[in-house]
Write an enzyme that holds these catalytic residues in place. Structure first.
Site, PDB file in Angstrom:
ATOM      1  N   ASP A 100      -9.522 112.320 -37.417  1.00 22.31           N
ATOM      2  CA  ASP A 100      -9.419 112.012 -35.986  1.00 22.31           C
ATOM      3  C   ASP A 100      -8.533 110.790 -35.788  1.00 22.31           C
ATOM      4  O   ASP A 100      -8.262 110.056 -36.735  1.00 22.31           O
ATOM      5  CB  ASP A 100     -10.811 111.755 -35.393  1.00 22.31           C
ATOM      6  CG  ASP A 100     -11.474 110.513 -35.977  1.00 22.31           C
ATOM      7  OD1 ASP A 100     -11.465 110.371 -37.224  1.00 22.31           O
ATOM      8  OD2 ASP A 100     -11.960 109.669 -35.212  1.00 22.31           O
ATOM      9  N   GLU A 165     -14.256 108.859 -37.044  1.00 19.70           N
ATOM     10  CA  GLU A 165     -14.229 107.459 -37.481  1.00 19.70           C
ATOM     11  C   GLU A 165     -13.782 106.542 -36.361  1.00 19.70           C
ATOM     12  O   GLU A 165     -14.329 105.470 -36.145  1.00 19.70           O
ATOM     13  CB  GLU A 165     -13.308 107.298 -38.700  1.00 19.70           C
ATOM     14  CG  GLU A 165     -13.500 105.982 -39.451  1.00 19.70           C
ATOM     15  CD  GLU A 165     -12.767 104.793 -38.850  1.00 19.70           C
ATOM     16  OE1 GLU A 165     -13.219 103.650 -39.056  1.00 19.70           O
ATOM     17  OE2 GLU A 165     -11.753 104.989 -38.176  1.00 19.70           O
TER      18      GLU A 165
HETATM   19 ZN   LIG Z   1      -8.671 104.662 -39.863  1.00 19.61          ZN
END
Ligand SMILES: [Zn+2]
Length: 460
Positions: A100, A165
């Site tokens: 992501d 994340e």
């Molecule tokens: Zn990163």
């Protein structure tokens, strides 16, 4: 392994056009994990990563998996987990990256389209080009070449590519619990950090933790005419400004009782370099005390990152009854995030002027990290980085936080956690015009491959 370093470099370089091609395909997917963005793009990037993992022909299983978020009854974003069982007595290495990305931010500031990668001046520009899609492709590229380099692939391999994340990994803890057996490893390599400069590799050995929260300061039950009451009645912004200025000493270092500092080993680095890398304006001085890198790596900092107050266009002549702000505290390695938050909360309650009311909401804590570099895996990755780059590795701290790393440490307490990456001081991760230094990317693949080959020949 009998190949020389120049053989290994040649192998990586021959396969490099494919690595770049696959990387640009990944960057084209706008896989922003924030809840206000299209989640189908994160699904799409997970599928593409799973395809790349299958294409290595190394894994017994490749899954796309999700877990429940810790703070709500929703599922988190999809992660890819691929596993190859180790031969008897061989170590298992977990390779981590995330698929992501951050939102692109202000499009007017980008010189190219964020999701249309372009090469310029030896760099690849695009959101996620460095953070962290190049991390994924460094792992994938090394895995593709491993069977060519070693006679038998005996080591166990887990490829774990997370999908949230950048949004704070809300389902990470549950994910580690639900899929513990699938993720179990002796060594965890996190490719989500950076190198020292364009010529020098680095192993990230400490990270600061963080504590962020929303602070509201109230002095009045309604807005008042600033002419009729200003000068006698305190407005909320004035109270807020006096309060936040009490966080800092005259030099700008944090002076909040209970926030601790740690000790860092400092490589050669001058203040002028910090001026250059940060773009601080000519007449503006740096803040703090101690070596400039100690201020980043081993001391706390406090920043106001956003405020809710009337904007200039709508400013009327009134005393503000309340203001809210997001406060970000960076926590020195060695102090727990909750202790740091308590110290700041205590300071605020003791220093709020004029008896103003204060409220704390949306408290978010992330733990700091420090690693022991004496273990075999740390020694081995340092050796691989030094060989790949032809220059000694720098053990560095990072002022930022990667909170999920402490979740790894508590879920797998006996595993050695190694933090590497493809970024450099000019990658501008999270900012407009993010870019990857293409040569650093190639060296990262060489280092990854050397490390895996070394682990392959090791008995536990
Ligand atoms: Zn990163």
């Amino acid at each position: 392994m009998t190949a020389s370093i120049s053989d290994v470099r040649a192998m990586v370089s021959q396969a490099f056009p494919q690595s770049m091609h696959d990387l640009t395909q990944l960057v084209r997917i706008p896989s922003v994990s924030w809840s206000s963005f299209d989640p189908s793009q994160v699904v799409k990037s997970a599928e593409q990563v799973a395809e790349l993992a299958r294409g290595t022909n190394l894994f017994d299983t490749v899954h796309i998996l999700r877990a429940m978020k810790s703070d709500s009854d929703e599922l988190g974003q999809p992660a890819v987990v691929a596993r190859r069982q180790a031969a008897q007595g061989k170590p298992t290495i977990l390779l981590y990256a995330h698929h992501d990305v951050q939102p692109p931010g202000d499009l007017a500031v980008w010189v190219s389209e964020p999701f249309e990668p372009i090469e310029k001046d030896g760099r690849l520009f695009g959101r996620g080009a460095a953070d962290d899609k190049a991390g994924i492709m460094a792992h994938i590229s090394a895995l593709r070449l491993l069977p060519e380099l070693v006679e038998n692939v005996d080591l166990g391999i887990v490829l774990f590519v997370e999908g949230e994340e950048e949004f704070g990994s809300p389902s990470f803890e549950n994910f580690l619990k639900d899929h513990h057996a699938l993720l179990e490893a002796d060594v965890i390599v996190v490719a989500d950090s950076g190198n020292w400069d364009l010529e020098t590799p680095a192993l990230t050995t400490t990270l600061r933790g963080n504590a962020t929260f929303k602070l509201t300061v109230r002095t009045l039950d309604h807005a008042l005419h600033s002419g009729m009451f200003g000068g006698a009645v305190p407005d909320a912004f004035m109270a807020f400004a006096k309060l936040t200025s009490s966080f800092y000493s005259e030099t700008g270092s944090v002076q909040v009782e209970g926030l601790t500092r740690s000790i860092a080993q400092i490589p050669e680095y001058e203040d002028d370099q910090m001026r250059l890398e940060s773009g601080v304006l000519d007449a503006v001085s740096l803040i703090g005390d101690g070596h400039v890198l100690e201020r980043l790596w081993s001391q706390p900092s406090i920043t106001v990152t956003g405020m809710d107050i009337p904007d200039v266009a709508n400013a009327s002549n009134t005393l503000l009854p309340s203001v809210s702000a997001r406060i970000s505290v960076r926590v020195a390695p060695g102090q727990s995030a909750s202790d740091a938050f308590e110290a700041v909360r205590h300071h605020i309650l003791n220093n709020v002027p004029y008896g103003a009311q204060v409220d704390f909401e949306d408290i978010n804590l992330g733990e700091s990290f420090s690693t022991d570099t004496s273990g075999w895996a740390a020694q081995s990755i340092s050796h691989s980085l030094t060989t790949a780059w032809g220059k000694d590795v720098v053990e560095m701290g990072v002022g930022g936080s990667i909170p999920f790393i402490s979740s790894f440490v508590s879920a797998f307490p006996t595993a050695q956690v190694l933090v590497t990456g493809v970024e450099d001081p000019d990658s501008r991760a999270h900012s407009p015009n993010e870019s990857l230094h293409i040569e650093s990317f190639e060296r990262a693949i060489v280092a990854d491959l050397l490390f895996l080959a070394e682990c392959n020949s090791r008995e536990l």
